[in-house]
Design a protein around this motif. Structure first.
Motif, short mmCIF file in Angstrom:
data_model
loop_
_atom_site.label_atom_id
_atom_site.label_comp_id
_atom_site.label_asym_id
_atom_site.label_seq_id
_atom_site.Cartn_x
_atom_site.Cartn_y
_atom_site.Cartn_z
N UNK A 159 0.83 -1.20 0.00
CA UNK A 159 0.00 0.00 0.00
C UNK A 159 0.87 1.26 0.00
N UNK A 160 0.34 2.35 -0.54
CA UNK A 160 1.09 3.61 -0.50
C UNK A 160 1.38 4.00 0.95
N UNK A 161 2.62 4.34 1.20
CA UNK A 161 3.00 4.74 2.56
C UNK A 161 3.42 3.57 3.42
N UNK A 162 3.16 2.36 2.97
CA UNK A 162 3.54 1.17 3.72
C UNK A 162 4.40 0.28 2.82
N UNK A 163 5.58 0.78 2.48
CA UNK A 163 6.48 0.00 1.64
C UNK A 163 6.71 0.63 0.28
N UNK A 164 5.85 1.55 -0.09
CA UNK A 164 6.06 2.30 -1.33
C UNK A 164 5.76 3.78 -1.02
N UNK B 73 2.72 14.78 -5.00
CA UNK B 73 1.91 13.90 -5.85
C UNK B 73 1.98 12.47 -5.32
N UNK B 74 0.88 11.74 -5.49
CA UNK B 74 0.82 10.34 -5.06
C UNK B 74 0.44 9.49 -6.27
N UNK B 75 1.27 8.51 -6.58
CA UNK B 75 0.97 7.63 -7.70
C UNK B 75 -0.03 6.56 -7.26
N UNK B 76 -1.11 6.38 -8.01
CA UNK B 76 -2.11 5.38 -7.70
C UNK B 76 -2.17 4.40 -8.87
N UNK B 77 -2.22 3.11 -8.56
CA UNK B 77 -2.05 2.10 -9.60
C UNK B 77 -3.30 1.82 -10.42
N UNK B 78 -4.47 2.20 -9.90
CA UNK B 78 -5.69 1.87 -10.62
C UNK B 78 -6.80 2.87 -10.27
#
Ligand SMILES: [Zn+2]
Length: 274
Positions: free
Chosen positions: A42-47, A54-59
């Motif tokens: 999850x974003x912020x937990x390992x990535x 900016x925050x990259x979102x996969x989907x």
């Protein structure tokens, strides 16, 4: 047609799963059995997470449009709202009129949990917290009672329940001392929900707890539950207590959080680009 367009305000669903397994097909990506195997973090937990401009979102399925809602007040719902909402939904069968729910820890998650309990049930809500300011926040959030989470709390909860004990205990701290309290104040056929990651443990055997007690952990929440929460926010039903800071203040905010000086949720806001 896309669900979101350039310029839309959205919140990000955090516990990403594979998107295709049985759990994910139900929106329960927080319990995706393939996520670890596939190295999905999850974003912020390992990535890289949201402490950036900016925050990259996969989907696209991992964002929920929030319309005209204030992003600063709404963003805490992705965790501080979603986690208690999910835990409460898992215990709805115990939250009948006349029942007593205990919330241990009235911080970022707990104070939203109290609001949701009042919204979703007719249970009497008892908040426990060592900090006086947090007990005040608990009462403002709708708790019927707010007590110090010390050794006297068990007796007071027993008193409030005519000796029976709580029907549901939500432990938003999860430390040894709070899990011990949870075990001591749980009634027969009750639920103990361990939500906080405070590192404590609760021994479970046939006679270590009142008969019928169900102990469970609860991790984050589902995609559909985040959509439901945003709907509740649009109805004005949830009011997250927010302290707003500039992004550059991040390190100082973490120190304040560690010292227990943050009320509700701290939100770091990147500078607006023109
Ligand atoms: Zn999956």
């Amino acid at each position: 047609m896309n669900a979101v367009s350039v310029g839309d305000s959205v919140v990000v669903y955090g516990p990403w799963g594979c998107g295709t397994c049985h759990a994910c097909s139900q929106g329960r990506e927080n319990y995706c059995p393939r996520a670890a195997r596939l190295g999905i973090m999850p974003p912020g937990l390992g990535r890289p997470g949201a402490l950036a401009e900016y925050l990259l979102v996969d989907s696209e399925r991992h964002v929920v449009p929030i319309g005209d809602l204030d992003p600063v007040k709404t963003v805490p719902l992705t965790d501080a709202g979603l986690t208690p909402y999910h835990a409460i939904k898992r215990s709805m069968s115990k939250l009948e009129p006349g029942s007593v729910a205990v919330v241990i820890g009235a911080g970022g998650l707990g104070h939203v949990g109290i609001q949701l309990l009042r919204l979703m049930s007719a249970a009497t809500v008892v908040a426990l917290d060592i900090r006086e300011e947090s007990r005040e926040l608990a009462l403002r959030s709708g708790a019927h009672h707010a007590l110090p989470s010390d050794s006297k709390a068990v007796g007071l909860v027993r008193e409030l329940t005519d000796g029976a004990g709580a029907d549901v205990v939500f432990d938003f701290v999860g430390a040894q001392v709070t899990l011990d309290l949870a075990a001591q104040m749980a009634g027969l056929d009750s639920h103990i929900n361990i939500i906080g990651i405070g590192g404590g443990s609760l021994p479970v055997s046939f006679d270590s707890l009142p008969y019928g007690t169900r102990v469970s952990t609860s991790y984050w929440g589902t995609r559909s539950e985040l959509i439901e929460l945003v709907e509740l926010a649009k109805q004005g039903a949830i009011d997250v207590h927010v302290e707003r800071y500039e992004l550059e203040e991040g390190p100082e905010v973490y120190k304040r959080m560690e010292a227990g000086k943050i009320q509700g949720r701290a939100v770091l806001v990147p500078a607006q680009r023109s």
